[in-house]
Enzyme design. Structure first.
Site, PDB file in Angstrom:
ATOM      1  CB  SER A 293      95.066 140.807  16.150  1.00 19.50           C
ATOM      2  OG  SER A 293      94.360 139.468  16.489  1.00 19.50           O
ATOM      3  CG  ASP A 294      97.364 136.812  10.970  1.00 18.66           C
ATOM      4  OD1 ASP A 294      96.622 135.788  11.084  1.00 18.66           O
ATOM      5  OD2 ASP A 294      98.354 136.830  10.079  1.00 18.66           O
ATOM      6  CE1 TYR A 295      94.830 130.496  15.942  1.00 19.66           C
ATOM      7  CE2 TYR A 295      93.532 130.377  13.870  1.00 19.66           C
ATOM      8  CZ  TYR A 295      93.619 129.832  15.040  1.00 19.66           C
ATOM      9  OH  TYR A 295      93.014 128.622  15.394  1.00 19.66           O
ATOM     10  CB  THR A 296      97.377 133.920  18.644  1.00 16.32           C
ATOM     11  OG1 THR A 296      98.381 133.275  17.747  1.00 16.32           O
ATOM     12  CG2 THR A 296      96.274 132.757  18.787  1.00 16.32           C
TER      13      THR A 296
END
Length: 770
Positions: A293-296
């Site tokens: 995933s991307d950041y959060t």
């Protein structure tokens, strides 16, 4: 004669046999290696607990380099418990070694960690921003930039980079247009392949190879209104034809991992989108790596309205997400979801297996510290060779947008230059956006570069002239963490007055202006993409002196430059050139290198034209610039045409093109069409030219783009020299996705265009039947 024929035939037959044998041998070897990996991973997983398997899906940051709003806590204890699969934001052999040793010596199963970082346009030695690198139109240079970045990153213990970003972007308000290769899917695909090959090398087990992470999957460059993290909505045809090709090209080049994007696709966030991550990526395209995933972005699926953290985590896992970056949704909820029957053990095992396979492919199980070598950290980082390359690629990235009356190049001796602007003597702004490990103190400013190139042969007078911005809101949001804008304590008028007086004493003014590095990149969307007003006021005051005005432009996106184009004598688009910025700029200003860059994203006249791109569709009422404009597709107050079209870029010399010569005008089936032009250097300087091939399909089963880039050649010509440039066009170049999403070509008329940019071409037509 028969004897020689027999020998030749036998030789060819033998060669063919050897090639076939080599192919099957390589295939067999690949299968054997895959079987060995499968057996190893299966054996390891048989020993793992559920908690340890979920732990492999957890990617955390330890805060050395923060690239988001959340930092993980208690990391060391979790590594020992086997609850972490990877770490990012940490680099340097000492730091990486300590953390890796926690995993391989103090965790139960000694599973190594994967270490990632945002290595976007260089690691320690910084190259131009990716949008600038793409303007080189030189795949060898682009691949070498990634190779050097990998060499430096591995020298500091890294083995995974969050690059390349291959998002197609047609809205320059979006800050991350700086991080990609522009607007064209075919060209973006060539860059994507070059970057992946540069990062991963011939074998990811090599000590100087990193695993590429292709981002942002998918369609992130089409965020509505050019606003970061915003939603995306488009037709399937537009997806397949215009936005998906670079991701597929990166996959075909062997990319080991993908990163999900923040946006929605068909109403479902990418991070939890089963159609995207499983049906398309794995089933249609055959991807065998892992998705992070991307950041959060997993946590943020809740904000999109799909449920609480537990619910969105189970959705994402089932959709095909393998690793959760920072948010710890997988870590804290998957075991509960398993007990409740909302996910299966197979779901967890599948994701765990993909992460472990990536570590195996990197050779980390054989040698967890393969890239940890303190000696290489001293010898392979920021070397003279790397800096020399940084200077070269920066020079090749610059785009000459205007050069009235041959203002450039400047004379190398005699005369006086007024060097002005807030970016003229500024080290930190040379590096550009998304620089984690680069050291601004080791960058070369423009003022220093000019001194290095011409020494005392030219009299240089300097004045700052303005701040980067005096706009309170722009300043607050562009410099949110207290970064030093180096604001001058004088009033704006006092600074302008000093610059004007300096200009009056000079023969020519060189104004180094534009965007700060913080004004493009992630979370740096702008509704007004002109040069900040404080600098615009400076330029207007300098223009009134009557002295030739040369603008050296720093920018992370296409800007609206109508005033500058009308009033400046010359404009050199330097993007953000990197560590060797000043030296490279001086080389070009003084003619040591003749600029040959071409833009890969259209420059609009006004934000009101956005989105604007060359490969647009026709309308039912196209305006061709002739006759009355009423009831045609146009604006009342501005031209439809861009300020600078895709593929545009000038040179210190001039080039002429002949008409297009075709070897055939009627073709059938899988014949090859050869299109040739003669390009001549009609100026006084040796120079490079990017000869561009476009193909149009005016009659089809669906509305097609007016033209599409299908090839280019970069050639060097001496003054007075001519060269024939030929392109071979096959039916593969005619294919498109129809309304059934079938990728094929249709018979009919095709228009072949060759020229110096997407607007300035010569055309010829052919009929092609099946």
């Amino acid at each position: 004669m028969k004897k020689y024929f027999s020998i030749g035939f036998a030789f060819k037959a033998t060669l063919s046999f050897i090639l076939i044998l080599s192919f099957f041998s390589a295939k067999a070897q690949t299968k054997a290696e895959e079987a060995k990996m499968n057996a190893f991973v299966a054996n390891l997983m048989s020993k793992m607990t559920v908690d340890e398997k979920i732990g492999q899906l957890n990617l955390v940051t330890m805060g050395q380099a923060i690239t988001g709003s959340v930092v993980n806590n208690g990391v060391e204890a979790r590594i020992k418990k086997g609850e972490i699969g990877g770490v990012f934001g940490v680099y340097g052999t000492e730091s990486v070694s300590k953390i890796q040793n926690l995993a391989v010596k103090e965790s139960r199963l000694h599973i190594p960690l994967i270490f990632g970082l945002d290595v976007i346009h260089g690691h320690r030695t910084i190259f131009p921003i990716p949008l600038g690198i793409s303007a080189t139109w030189d795949m060898a240079l682009i691949q070498q930039s990634a190779r050097i970045a990998a060499k430096e990153a591995t020298a500091e213990g890294l083995n995974w980079v969050f690059s390349p970003m291959v998002d197609i972007a047609r809205d320059p308000r979006w800050g991350r247009i700086s991080e990609g290769s522009g607007e064209d899917p075919w060209y973006g695909s060539q860059v994507a392949k070059a970057m992946v090959r540069g990062y991963q090398g011939h074998d990811m087990k090599n000590a100087d190879a990193v695993m590429a992470c292709v981002k942002h999957f998918a369609l992130y460059g089409a965020a509505e209104a050019g606003r970061e993290y915003n939603t995306v909505d488009m037709s399937l045809i537009k997806m397949y034809q215009d936005y998906l090709p670079p991701y597929k090209a990166a996959l075909d080049a062997g990319a080991g991992s993908f990163m999900s994007s923040f946006n929605t696709i068909n109403g479902v966030p990418a991070t939890a989108n089963q159609w995207l991550l499983t049906d398309l990526l794995r089933k249609q395209w055959g991807f065998k790596g892992f998705v992070v995933s991307d950041y959060t972005s997993l946590n943020e699926v809740t904000n999109h309205g799909l449920g609480d953290l537990q619910q969105v985590s189970q959705l994402a896992l089932k959709a095909g997400l393998d690793m959760d970056m920072v948010g710890e949704g997988f870590l804290t909820t998957l075991k509960k979801s398993l007990k409740e029957g909302k996910i299966t053990q197979h779901d967890i095992d599948q994701a765990c297996r993909r992460v472990l396979e990536a570590k195996y492919k990197l050779g980390l199980f054989d040698n967890p510290n393969k890239s940890i070598n303190p000696e290489k950290e001293k010898t392979d980082v920021m070397t003279d060779e790397h800096r020399k390359f940084a200077r070269k690629i920066a020079e090749h990235s610059f785009v000459l947008l205007k050069n009235h009356d041959q203002t450039l190049p400047l004379k190398k001796s005699g005369g006086t230059i007024a060097l002005v602007g807030p970016l003229a003597d500024n080290h930190s702004e040379m590096l550009g956006t998304w620089v984690i490990a680069g050291d601004p103190n080791k960058s070369v400013s423009v003022r220093e570069g000019i001194k290095n190139v011409v020494g005392d042969n030219v009299n240089i007078l300097y004045a700052r002239g303005s701040n980067i911005t005096d706009d309170a809101l722009l300043g607050l949001r562009a410099f949110p963490f207290g970064q030093d804008q180096m604001k001058d304590k004088r009033t704006p008028q006092e600074m302008i007055d000093e610059a004007v007086e300096t200009a009056k004493k000079a023969d020519v003014v060189v104004a180094v202006v534009g965007e700060s590095a913080n004004m493009s990149g992630e979370s740096s969307s702008r509704s007004d993409i002109s040069i900040p007003k404080s600098q615009e006021d400076l330029l207007k005051a300098l223009s009134k002196t009557g002295k030739p005005l040369v603008i050296v432009l720093f920018n992370g996106r296409p800007l609206t430059l109508t005033w500058e184009d009308e009033n400046a004598s010359a404009i050199l688009n330097a993007w953000a050139p990197g560590t060797e910025a000043g030296n490279a700029i001086a080389d070009v200003l003084f003619g040591n290198y003749n600029p040959a860059g071409k833009i890969t994203a259209t420059f609009p006249r006004s934000v009101g034209q956005i989105p604007i791109y060359y490969s647009h569709k026709n309308t039912g009422r196209p305006f061709d610039g002739k006759g009355p404009a009423k009831f045609k597709s146009d604006y009342l107050d501005i031209s439809n045409d861009p300020l600078y079209p895709f593929g545009y870029g000038l040179s210190y010399t001039t080039f002429s093109y002949s008409s297009v010569n075709l070897n055939k005008t009627n073709l059938k089936g899988n014949e090859t069409l050869t299109a040739t032009v003669t390009v001549s250097n009609t100026g006084k300087y040796a120079g490079e030219e990017v000869v561009q091939l476009y193909v149009g399909d005016p009659v089809a089963s669906i509305s097609r783009s007016v033209k599409e880039l299908k090839g280019f050649q970069k050639i060097m010509l001496q003054p007075g020299e001519s060269k024939d440039v030929s392109f071979n066009i096959t039916t593969a170049d005619l294919k498109f996705y129809n309304n059934q999403l079938v990728y094929d070509w249709e018979p009919g008329k095709f228009v072949v265009e060759i020229g110096t940019n997407s607007s300035d071409t010569h055309a010829a037509s052919v009929q092609w039947s099946k």
